[in-house]
Design a protein around this motif. Sequence first.
Motif: not given
Length: 206
Positions: A19-26, A60-64, A85-92
Motif C-alpha cells: 500500500d506504499v512505495v518507498r523512494l530514495d531520491l538523490r 512524516a513521510d519525508i526524511r534525509t 550528494q544528498q539522499r531523501l527518502g520519500v514514502t508515497v
Amino acid sequence: MPKRTVTVIGTGRAAVTPDVVRLDLRVGHDAADVASALSGASKGIAAVGTVVRSQGIADADIRTLDATVTQRYDNTGTAVGFTAQQRLGVTVRRLEAVGSVLESAAAEVGNALLVDQVRLDVADRSEGLARARDAAYAEARTKAEQYAALSGSELGEVLGVTEAGATPLPAARAMGLAAREMAASMPVEGGDLEITASVTVTWELR
C-alpha cells in the motif's frame, strides 16, 4: 537422566498487498570547493522536498537519508573539484501518484535528480507477520509430531521457542536513473508481496 527432546525449524509465509512505495531520491552537485558543492546539493534536495510536499506527501513521510562529499578527478588523475550528494527518502501512500511525484521533482531540478530505489512495501506489517508466524509454528509442530512418531514417542511440553527472524519484503531495486526518464513509464502495479517468518521450537519427547 536428561530429557529427550526434538528441535525443528518451521517456516511460514503470508501474502500481503502493498500500500506504499518507498523512494530514495538523490541530488548531486559538482563544484570547485567543498562548501559550494554542499551548498548546491542542499539547495537541490531542499527544492525536491518542497515540490514533493506540494504533491501531497506529508512531512512524516519525508526524511534525509545521508549526505556525502567526494573529490573529483579528470582522466589524468588530477583533482578537479568535489561532488556533494544528498539522499531523501520519500514514502508515497498512493501507488498511482509515484509517476507524478517523480515528474514534479525532476521538473524542479532536472537530471540532477536520480532515483536510487523504488520499493513496494506495506505501511503496517504486523498483521502479515502474525500470519507468517502462525504458519511457521504450525509447520514446526507438524514436523515435530512426525519425528516423535518415528521415534515411538509423543510430543510433550514446549521447552523453547526462538524466532530466527522475519524476512523483509523484497529488497530494494537500485535504479540510478534520471527521474524524468522513469516518470514517463512508471505505472506501479501492487500485486502481492510475501512476508516470511522462521521459528525454531524444542519439544519434550514422552
